[in-house]
Design a protein around this motif. Sequence first.
Motif, mmCIF file in Angstrom:
data_model
loop_
_atom_site.group_PDB
_atom_site.id
_atom_site.type_symbol
_atom_site.label_atom_id
_atom_site.label_comp_id
_atom_site.label_asym_id
_atom_site.label_seq_id
_atom_site.Cartn_x
_atom_site.Cartn_y
_atom_site.Cartn_z
ATOM 1 N N GLU A 443 0.714 -1.539 -0.021
ATOM 2 C CA GLU A 443 0.181 0.541 0.110
ATOM 3 C C GLU A 443 0.798 1.302 0.369
ATOM 4 O O GLU A 443 0.451 2.460 -0.746
ATOM 5 C CB GLU A 443 -1.085 -0.060 1.260
ATOM 6 N N ALA A 444 1.801 1.317 0.863
ATOM 7 C CA ALA A 444 2.607 2.712 0.728
ATOM 8 C C ALA A 444 3.823 2.637 -0.521
ATOM 9 O O ALA A 444 3.415 4.071 -0.776
ATOM 10 C CB ALA A 444 3.569 2.603 2.312
ATOM 11 N N LEU A 445 3.861 1.598 -0.921
ATOM 12 C CA LEU A 445 4.652 2.300 -2.452
ATOM 13 C C LEU A 445 3.362 2.410 -3.343
ATOM 14 O O LEU A 445 4.061 2.823 -4.314
ATOM 15 C CB LEU A 445 5.135 0.771 -2.265
ATOM 16 N N LYS A 450 1.666 6.587 -7.716
ATOM 17 C CA LYS A 450 0.534 6.520 -7.679
ATOM 18 C C LYS A 450 0.302 8.484 -7.905
ATOM 19 O O LYS A 450 -0.302 9.482 -8.254
ATOM 20 C CB LYS A 450 -1.416 5.699 -7.415
ATOM 21 N N HIS A 451 0.262 8.664 -6.456
ATOM 22 C CA HIS A 451 0.446 9.887 -6.330
ATOM 23 C C HIS A 451 1.974 11.042 -5.899
ATOM 24 O O HIS A 451 1.546 12.436 -5.151
ATOM 25 C CB HIS A 451 -0.626 9.938 -4.666
ATOM 26 N N ASP A 475 10.875 11.224 -2.192
ATOM 27 C CA ASP A 475 11.729 12.843 -2.711
ATOM 28 C C ASP A 475 10.288 13.829 -3.613
ATOM 29 O O ASP A 475 10.477 14.172 -4.414
ATOM 30 C CB ASP A 475 12.581 12.675 -3.211
ATOM 31 N N GLY A 476 9.274 13.320 -3.559
ATOM 32 C CA GLY A 476 7.851 13.656 -3.881
ATOM 33 C C GLY A 476 7.656 15.055 -3.262
ATOM 34 O O GLY A 476 8.026 15.014 -3.157
ATOM 35 N N GLY A 486 -8.912 9.118 -0.091
ATOM 36 C CA GLY A 486 -8.151 8.274 -1.076
ATOM 37 C C GLY A 486 -8.928 7.021 0.675
ATOM 38 O O GLY A 486 -8.895 7.789 1.552
ATOM 39 N N ARG A 487 -8.144 5.538 0.417
ATOM 40 C CA ARG A 487 -8.780 5.186 1.540
ATOM 41 C C ARG A 487 -7.368 4.564 1.461
ATOM 42 O O ARG A 487 -6.583 3.464 2.595
ATOM 43 C CB ARG A 487 -9.621 3.557 0.877
ATOM 44 N N GLY A 488 -6.192 5.061 0.987
ATOM 45 C CA GLY A 488 -4.944 3.925 0.993
ATOM 46 C C GLY A 488 -4.101 4.540 3.192
ATOM 47 O O GLY A 488 -3.838 3.453 3.388
#
Length: 523
Positions: A443-445, A450-451, A475-476, A486-488
């Motif tokens: 989920e984290a990766l 995605k974001h 570093d995003g 979101g559900r993540g």
Amino acid sequence: MSNDPRVSRLLGSVLLVTGDLDLDTILQRITEAAVSLVDARYGALGVIASDGHLLSNFVHQGIDDATATHIGHLPEGRGILGVLIDDPQPLRLTDLHDHPDSYGFPANHPPMESFLGTPILVRGEAFGNLYLTEKVGADSFSQDDEDLVIGLAAVAGAAIENARLYDELQLRDAWRDAVLQLSTAALSATPADQLRDLMVKLGSDLVAGTGGCLVGPDDGGLRVLTTQGDGPELGFMDNLDSPVWSTLTHGTPRRVDRGPLFGKASLWAPIMEQGTVIAALGVGRDLPFTGAEEQQVANFAAQCSLLWTYERAQGQLQRLSLVEDRERIGRDLHDTVIQRLFATGLSLQATIRRAEDRPDVAARLEQAVDEIDATVKEIRSTIFSLQRSGSRAGAGSVRSEILELVSELTPILPATPRVGFDGALDTMVPSGVAEHLLHVVREALTNVAKHAQASEVSLRLSVDHQEITVTVNDDGMGLPTDTSGGRGLDNLLHRAVDLGGSFSASSRADGRGTVVTWRAPVR
């Protein structure tokens, strides 16, 4: 009768219709031949949809493109057109407006009165209907016109059947080539992620799809595992009303004219392992799929199932081989290396007594003995770790499963993640926590992919006698101001809370990226 010019025109029409094997071309030629044969101003051929109620395709002749654009949506098979669908018998009308089922015409439609329609049968079943209007030079079509069109429709049915058989042969050859290419890749030890990408690509190419994906069940929802073209985004979704959920639940292929994951026509086929559905192969495109194409993709998915099982078996063999190597290394360390270190340590201890008059030398020797003792303890710890890892190898050690997961997700990430481990992960993390751990890392990766719009990402897992800590650093663009959509992040928080742990996500101190930290007790 043999000198009748219309008979010659019928024979010419037969030659025109039967001179090609491409189905779309044949449909266009049938329409053109029918218009010419009975001197109609307008003609059309409507293909009946798989539900048997409306038209899925509509080929027309006599109306130019500009007029067709102004008319708008093509006919769907209602009104007079629907009469032949419900009752596949020839129909001839002097004025179609007088018929009780007449719907009239939309705006910008040219006027039409005289009408002649007849069904086209393929293997005794209605494939479609020929519609002809506006007899040139007369108020209505004649009985001779009807007989000629019925004859043309019979020839058209045979031509369509030949085209279908040809298409089936083409599909069969394409299926064989796809299976051969996939099998060759599997036997060449192609990595699992690349093999699954190839499955999706070949499955999509089989039916001229514009996109494809692999979808599996995950925590009461769906997880898009691999995607290509205009397929859905990777990650979790909770849309259980999708046709793919039916395939995952019942293990049967499914096709719809419009599905939520592709936003267009979609086709799903199950991938199974030992009688259990583990994933579904999906293909999307603008045009609806046929029954033959559904069977084609289902047969291909069955071959994917065999290769998926083969891939798992190869993985098991590799893990068993790794167990044997670990046991051999452990024996060599214990029987050879440790014994030699013991012997060296004893020799040094004897030498210390002889160097009592040289305190500096004795001190160095004692230090060397202490270092040998520490080395022996480290080697014993390594042997113990190898044995514990080997005992888990049938199911995969936590460390190896994390690395395998990172390898699977690397294609969707901006760069290969830097992965670090602190502590005896395989020996200190219980299986119940390990199951959550894999979901947390995925989920984290996936969230980063995605974001984050990141260029670098790192993953570190640390464990001690109290807790396991997962840290994902990128570093995003940092966290958005509103994360409620979101559900993540909610999933990560709930997993931590369920285990009595904690979760946090925050922007980095330098403002360039995000740090996600997930903790859970190991006891």
